[in-house]
Design a protein around this motif. Structure first.
Motif, PDB file in Angstrom:
ATOM      1  N   THR A 158       0.829  -1.094   0.139  1.00 59.15           N
ATOM      2  CA  THR A 158      -0.275   0.227   0.044  1.00 59.15           C
ATOM      3  C   THR A 158       0.791   1.245   0.121  1.00 59.15           C
ATOM      4  O   THR A 158       2.057   1.290   0.259  1.00 59.15           O
ATOM      5  CB  THR A 158      -0.998  -0.162   1.565  1.00 59.15           C
ATOM      6  OG1 THR A 158      -2.409   1.234   1.071  1.00 59.15           O
ATOM      7  CG2 THR A 158      -0.113   0.272   2.801  1.00 59.15           C
ATOM      8  N   HIS A 196      -1.031  -9.613   7.073  1.00 59.01           N
ATOM      9  CA  HIS A 196      -2.791  -9.054   7.952  1.00 59.01           C
ATOM     10  C   HIS A 196      -3.087  -9.544   8.754  1.00 59.01           C
ATOM     11  O   HIS A 196      -4.019 -10.307   8.786  1.00 59.01           O
ATOM     12  CB  HIS A 196      -4.047  -7.621   6.980  1.00 59.01           C
ATOM     13  CG  HIS A 196      -3.160  -7.147   6.201  1.00 59.01           C
ATOM     14  ND1 HIS A 196      -2.014  -6.121   5.661  1.00 59.01           N
ATOM     15  CD2 HIS A 196      -3.222  -6.778   4.953  1.00 59.01           C
ATOM     16  CE1 HIS A 196      -2.203  -5.503   5.298  1.00 59.01           C
ATOM     17  NE2 HIS A 196      -2.696  -6.678   4.082  1.00 59.01           N
ATOM     18  N   LEU A 202      -3.578  -3.317  14.128  1.00 55.58           N
ATOM     19  CA  LEU A 202      -3.549  -3.654  12.599  1.00 55.58           C
ATOM     20  C   LEU A 202      -5.665  -3.385  12.210  1.00 55.58           C
ATOM     21  O   LEU A 202      -6.256  -2.133  12.006  1.00 55.58           O
ATOM     22  CB  LEU A 202      -3.986  -4.841  11.466  1.00 55.58           C
ATOM     23  CG  LEU A 202      -4.971  -5.155  10.287  1.00 55.58           C
ATOM     24  CD1 LEU A 202      -4.522  -4.719   9.908  1.00 55.58           C
ATOM     25  CD2 LEU A 202      -5.151  -6.170  10.164  1.00 55.58           C
ATOM     26  N   ASN A 209      -8.836   3.882   7.597  1.00 50.39           N
ATOM     27  CA  ASN A 209      -9.438   3.447   5.890  1.00 50.39           C
ATOM     28  C   ASN A 209     -10.861   3.550   5.680  1.00 50.39           C
ATOM     29  O   ASN A 209     -11.552   2.450   6.487  1.00 50.39           O
ATOM     30  CB  ASN A 209      -8.816   1.981   5.425  1.00 50.39           C
ATOM     31  CG  ASN A 209      -8.982   2.345   4.634  1.00 50.39           C
ATOM     32  OD1 ASN A 209      -9.733   1.961   3.545  1.00 50.39           O
ATOM     33  ND2 ASN A 209      -7.476   1.703   3.677  1.00 50.39           N
ATOM     34  N   PHE A 216      -7.582  -4.477   3.540  1.00 46.44           N
ATOM     35  CA  PHE A 216      -6.755  -5.176   3.834  1.00 46.44           C
ATOM     36  C   PHE A 216      -7.213  -6.712   3.210  1.00 46.44           C
ATOM     37  O   PHE A 216      -6.477  -7.272   3.194  1.00 46.44           O
ATOM     38  CB  PHE A 216      -6.469  -5.509   5.452  1.00 46.44           C
ATOM     39  CG  PHE A 216      -6.390  -3.899   5.626  1.00 46.44           C
ATOM     40  CD1 PHE A 216      -4.665  -2.947   5.903  1.00 46.44           C
ATOM     41  CD2 PHE A 216      -7.150  -2.940   6.819  1.00 46.44           C
ATOM     42  CE1 PHE A 216      -4.695  -2.601   6.828  1.00 46.44           C
ATOM     43  CE2 PHE A 216      -6.832  -1.903   6.527  1.00 46.44           C
ATOM     44  CZ  PHE A 216      -5.469  -1.213   6.335  1.00 46.44           C
ATOM     45  N   LEU A 225      -8.653 -12.203   7.076  1.00 47.60           N
ATOM     46  CA  LEU A 225      -7.670 -11.447   7.515  1.00 47.60           C
ATOM     47  C   LEU A 225      -6.740 -13.054   9.302  1.00 47.60           C
ATOM     48  O   LEU A 225      -7.778 -13.366   9.111  1.00 47.60           O
ATOM     49  CB  LEU A 225      -7.778 -10.003   8.417  1.00 47.60           C
ATOM     50  CG  LEU A 225      -8.433  -8.746   7.825  1.00 47.60           C
ATOM     51  CD1 LEU A 225      -8.888  -8.334   9.099  1.00 47.60           C
ATOM     52  CD2 LEU A 225      -7.479  -8.109   7.221  1.00 47.60           C
TER      53      LEU A 225
END
Ligand SMILES: NC(=O)c1ccc[n+]([C@@H]2O[C@H](COP(=O)([O-])OP(=O)(O)OC[C@H]3O[C@@H](n4cnc5c(N)ncnc54)[C@H](O)[C@@H]3O)[C@@H](O)[C@H]2O)c1
Length: 260
Positions: A158, A196, A202, A209, A216, A225
């Motif tokens: 990212t 992630h 996180l 976000n 993610f 995740l």
């Protein structure tokens, strides 16, 4: 604590030093190793959190001691090592999991944010393993060092994380270099590169976000995740005789993230 695991994967009675043990991945690893009979020196600068983790381990019949230090502070780290050695002995497994993330695009990133991330993630991990290695070498103790790197060191995941990616790229280089340096002493050095995982670090990124967790998850072929406990198996592997011929690798635990 249970002794019923395959001896090849045993960490029973092993003395462990782990940084970042107060939360997230480090916490799950500390609890996971203690549940398998390891004696855990749980290090963090968050003293309340690391005490809680040790209380939890002890309440479940495990063995752990809290160690409070900032990984940037070599004198504090040395004093924690001394405490650990007095209490349990020289560590045989050292895990550098303390880490931070401070975001900013390359042009706008604050100098302080660049430096803090390099200082904690790269220099802090370096401080921990070299101080521990000095004791291991002095006492002729063989063992396993494990860095927590990131998929951010392997692929461009990212934007706004140049400091973080660079710190983890440095970790991968350290892994290979130290693996060479300590190989003949019987000290193996490896890194894990997680994708992630659901930790406080996180959760904060998710909350900032606009697309939330979906952002993610998108690049993870397994479609979800990671949970912190899902790192324990790889840690047990790299800590035990099961990986006796493995040194100098960066092992992605990434749900296929880097296979794309
Ligand atoms: N969570 C993820 O998705 C993910 C992915 C790849 C890599 N990682 C890496 O895994 C490691 C653990 O991350 P996490 O997600 O569990 O983070 P976290 O923020 O949930 O936990 C990090 C722990 O490190 C401690 N810590 C931070 N700075 C410290 C310092 N200077 N001295 C001592 N302790 C310090 C914190 O107090 C905390 O207990 C980090 O190195 C991180 O870069 C995390």
């Amino acid at each position: 604590m249970s002794d019923s695991f395959d001896p090849m994967f045993s960490v029973q009675g092993k003395i462990v030093l782990i940084s970042g043990a107060g939360n997230g991945l480090g916490r799950a690893i500390a609890i996971g190793l203690a549940a398998r009979g390891a004696k855990v020196g749980a290090l963090d600068f968050a003293s309340d959190q690391v005490q809680e983790v040790c209380d939890e381990i002890i309440s479940q019949g495990g063995i752990a001691t809290p160690l409070v230090a900032d990984v940037r502070d070599t004198a504090a780290l040395a004093s924690c090592l001394e405490k650990l050695i007095e209490k349990f002995g020289v560590p045989e497994i050292v895990i550098a999991a303390a880490g931070i993330n401070r975001r900013g695009t390359a042009v706008e990133m604050l100098d302080k944010d660049w430096q803090d991330v390099i200082d904690v993630n790269l220099t802090g991990s370096w401080n921990l393993v070299r101080l521990a290695a000095a004791e291991m070498i002095k006492a002729k103790v063989q063992g396993s060092m494990i860095f927590i790197s990131s998929v951010a060191s392997l692929v461009g995941i990212t934007t706004g994380i140049a400091n973080y990616s660079a710190s983890k790229g440095g970790i991968n280089s350290l892994t290979r270099t130290l693996a060479m340096e300590w190989a003949t002493l019987g000290i193996r050095v490896n890194a894990i590169a997680p994708t992630h995982f659901r930790t406080p670090m996180l959760e904060k990124a998710i909350s900032l976000n606009p697309e939330g967790a979906e952002y993610f998850t998108r690049n993870i072929p397994l479609g979800r995740l990671g949970q912190p406990e899902e790192l324990v198996g790889t840690i047990v592997y790299l800590s035990s005789a099961a990986s006796s011929m493995v040194t100098g690798i960066v092992l992605a635990v990434d749900g296929g993230h880097t296979a794309r």
